[in-house]
Scaffold this active site. Structure first.
Site, mmCIF file in Angstrom:
data_model
loop_
_atom_site.group_PDB
_atom_site.id
_atom_site.type_symbol
_atom_site.label_atom_id
_atom_site.label_comp_id
_atom_site.label_asym_id
_atom_site.label_seq_id
_atom_site.Cartn_x
_atom_site.Cartn_y
_atom_site.Cartn_z
ATOM 1 N N ASN A 71 0.877 -1.181 0.000
ATOM 2 C CA ASN A 71 0.000 0.000 0.000
ATOM 3 C C ASN A 71 0.907 1.222 0.000
ATOM 4 O O ASN A 71 1.486 1.562 1.033
ATOM 5 C CB ASN A 71 -0.892 -0.017 1.257
ATOM 6 C CG ASN A 71 -1.702 1.265 1.393
ATOM 7 O OD1 ASN A 71 -1.789 2.065 0.468
ATOM 8 N ND2 ASN A 71 -2.304 1.458 2.563
ATOM 9 N N TRP A 72 1.017 1.839 -1.172
ATOM 10 C CA TRP A 72 1.935 2.986 -1.286
ATOM 11 C C TRP A 72 1.380 4.221 -0.565
ATOM 12 O O TRP A 72 2.084 5.194 -0.389
ATOM 13 C CB TRP A 72 2.170 3.321 -2.753
ATOM 14 C CG TRP A 72 3.014 2.338 -3.506
ATOM 15 C CD1 TRP A 72 3.509 1.140 -3.052
ATOM 16 C CD2 TRP A 72 3.473 2.467 -4.863
ATOM 17 N NE1 TRP A 72 4.240 0.528 -4.039
ATOM 18 C CE2 TRP A 72 4.232 1.314 -5.161
ATOM 19 C CE3 TRP A 72 3.316 3.428 -5.868
ATOM 20 C CZ2 TRP A 72 4.836 1.108 -6.399
ATOM 21 C CZ3 TRP A 72 3.909 3.228 -7.110
ATOM 22 C CH2 TRP A 72 4.660 2.082 -7.369
ATOM 23 N N LYS A 73 0.119 4.195 -0.190
ATOM 24 C CA LYS A 73 -0.552 5.372 0.397
ATOM 25 C C LYS A 73 -0.308 6.585 -0.522
ATOM 26 O O LYS A 73 -0.203 6.418 -1.720
ATOM 27 C CB LYS A 73 -0.067 5.620 1.817
ATOM 28 C CG LYS A 73 -0.102 4.368 2.696
ATOM 29 C CD LYS A 73 -0.019 4.709 4.144
ATOM 30 C CE LYS A 73 0.157 3.440 4.950
ATOM 31 N NZ LYS A 73 -0.211 3.598 6.334
ATOM 32 N N HIS B 212 -9.745 1.063 4.506
ATOM 33 C CA HIS B 212 -8.506 1.248 5.271
ATOM 34 C C HIS B 212 -8.802 2.176 6.450
ATOM 35 O O HIS B 212 -9.602 3.104 6.341
ATOM 36 C CB HIS B 212 -7.426 1.851 4.367
ATOM 37 C CG HIS B 212 -6.063 1.813 4.991
ATOM 38 N ND1 HIS B 212 -5.670 2.719 5.949
ATOM 39 C CD2 HIS B 212 -5.013 0.976 4.806
ATOM 40 C CE1 HIS B 212 -4.427 2.429 6.325
ATOM 41 N NE2 HIS B 212 -4.007 1.381 5.646
ATOM 42 N N GLU C 152 -7.278 4.570 7.639
ATOM 43 C CA GLU C 152 -7.057 6.004 7.365
ATOM 44 C C GLU C 152 -8.261 6.603 6.650
ATOM 45 O O GLU C 152 -8.578 7.779 6.827
ATOM 46 C CB GLU C 152 -5.755 6.181 6.558
ATOM 47 C CG GLU C 152 -4.540 5.932 7.442
ATOM 48 C CD GLU C 152 -3.299 5.426 6.720
ATOM 49 O OE1 GLU C 152 -3.250 5.497 5.475
ATOM 50 O OE2 GLU C 152 -2.371 4.939 7.413
ATOM 51 N N GLU D 221 -5.913 -5.226 10.264
ATOM 52 C CA GLU D 221 -4.921 -4.178 10.481
ATOM 53 C C GLU D 221 -5.223 -3.443 11.791
ATOM 54 O O GLU D 221 -6.012 -2.480 11.802
ATOM 55 C CB GLU D 221 -4.961 -3.172 9.328
ATOM 56 C CG GLU D 221 -4.570 -3.746 7.990
ATOM 57 C CD GLU D 221 -3.903 -2.693 7.116
ATOM 58 O OE1 GLU D 221 -2.807 -2.954 6.646
ATOM 59 O OE2 GLU D 221 -4.470 -1.604 6.934
ATOM 60 N N GLY E 202 1.947 1.989 10.733
ATOM 61 C CA GLY E 202 2.898 3.095 10.616
ATOM 62 C C GLY E 202 3.561 3.473 11.927
ATOM 63 O O GLY E 202 4.207 4.518 12.012
ATOM 64 N N SER F 61 2.901 -2.457 10.315
ATOM 65 C CA SER F 61 4.352 -2.489 10.561
ATOM 66 C C SER F 61 4.972 -3.853 10.263
ATOM 67 O O SER F 61 5.932 -4.269 10.922
ATOM 68 C CB SER F 61 4.669 -2.040 11.993
ATOM 69 O OG SER F 61 4.262 -0.686 12.183
ATOM 70 N N GLY G 162 2.583 -1.302 4.257
ATOM 71 C CA GLY G 162 2.652 0.128 3.971
ATOM 72 C C GLY G 162 4.096 0.562 3.763
ATOM 73 O O GLY G 162 4.673 0.391 2.686
ATOM 74 N N GLY G 163 4.698 1.110 4.813
ATOM 75 C CA GLY G 163 6.041 1.694 4.714
ATOM 76 C C GLY G 163 7.062 0.798 4.025
ATOM 77 O O GLY G 163 7.824 1.268 3.159
HETATM 78 C C1 PEP Z 1 -1.067 0.014 5.857
HETATM 79 O O1 PEP Z 1 -1.118 1.203 5.646
HETATM 80 O O2 PEP Z 1 -1.932 -0.729 5.405
HETATM 81 C C2 PEP Z 1 0.036 -0.493 6.675
HETATM 82 C C3 PEP Z 1 -0.010 -1.723 7.105
HETATM 83 O O3 PEP Z 1 1.069 0.381 6.940
HETATM 84 P P1 PEP Z 1 2.460 0.043 7.664
HETATM 85 O O4 PEP Z 1 2.976 -1.250 7.085
HETATM 86 O O5 PEP Z 1 3.355 1.188 7.329
HETATM 87 O O6 PEP Z 1 2.179 -0.081 9.116
#
Ligand code: PEP
Length: 248
Positions: free
Chosen positions: A10-12, A95, A97, A166, A172, A210, A231-232
């Site tokens: 997920n590049w966000k 998601h 967010e 999640e 994050g 994470s 994500g990251g």
């Molecule tokens: C996400 O945004 O779906 C996510 C899991 O982010 P991160 O891996 O950065 O926690």
């Protein structure tokens, strides 16, 4: 049965025309006959570019949201039909967010799932609890409520979705759910899916929050963890590749 794990990035709201070329080139350079499914969910502005960059690649294209409406006067929205035209295979729905910053309700998430499925796009449906909810013992109740809304509207084809657990407190933040904590929630979700469908065993339930090169292998070894939503770490080619290797 679930045959292959799915690792979805997920590049966000990250990336750029030049950076995307470099990122996908580096990931492709390190991919050798991956034994899991792979996707990158990119910002909509880059769908056309990434469709081209991923042509004849084992990496599939994903989006990060879609409209619950079919078409019409919904300024700023993107329809499932439009995503389909860009070869989108997966779309993240609900998601945390989006639930938090765009007030997406359980009902609107369920409608988006319906829209995606009707257009042949696999929704990656996100559920998860906040830290306060976990600390007050409400984790199971929260994720079950979120999934119940999706089942209510999409029960007949619920086995077509991908589900992602999640925990909001892990997204994050660098704090990851332990493999045992994650597996426990995945088992609850699997049980709820089984009560709704004879084909629940085939639903892939991803863990997100994470996930990184160091913790992926133990998380992915859990019986009900069928992949990751990343994500990251999906923006760092070596980390993303290491997670893909862990899913083998
Ligand atoms: C996400 O945004 O779906 C996510 C899991 O982010 P991160 O891996 O950065 O926690």
């Amino acid at each position: 049965m679930r045959t292959r794990k799915l690792i979805a990035g997920n590049w966000k709201m990250n990336g750029g025309l030049i950076a995307n070329v470099a990122l996908l080139k580096a990931i492709h350079a390190g991919l050798h006959n991956p034994s899991c499914d792979i996707a990158v969910c990119v910002p909509s502005a880059f769908l056309a570019q990434c469709q081209t960059l991923l042509a004849s690649s084992p990496i599939e294209l994903g989006a990060q949201d879609l409209s619950q409406h079919e078409a019409g006067a919904y300024t700023g929205e993107i329809s499932a039909q439009m995503l389909k035209e860009f070869g989108v295979r997966y779309v993240i729905v609900g998601h945390s967010e989006r639930r938090q910053y765009h007030a997406e309700s359980d009902a609107s998430v369920a409608s988006k799932v319906q829209r995606a499925l009707a257009n042949g796009i696999t929704p990656i449906v996100c559920v998860g609890e906040s830290l306060a909810e976990r600390e007050s013992g409400q984790t199971d109740e929260v994720v079950k409520r979120q999934l119940a809304a999706v089942i209510h509207l999409n029960g007949h084809c619920i086995s077509e979705i991908v589900l992602a657990y999640e925990p909001i407190w892990a997204i994050g933040t660098g704090k990851t759910a332990s493999p045992e904590q994650a597996q426990a929630v995945h088992a609850v979700l699997r049980g709820q899916l089984k009560a709704a469908s004879d084909h629940a065993e085939r639903v892939r339930i991803l863990y997100g929050g994470s996930m990184n090169a160091a913790n992926a292998a133990t998380l992915l070894a859990q019986p009900d963890i069928d992949g990751g939503l990343i994500g990251g770490a999906s923006l760092k080619p070596q980390d993303f590749l290491a997670i893909i290797d862990s899913a083998a």
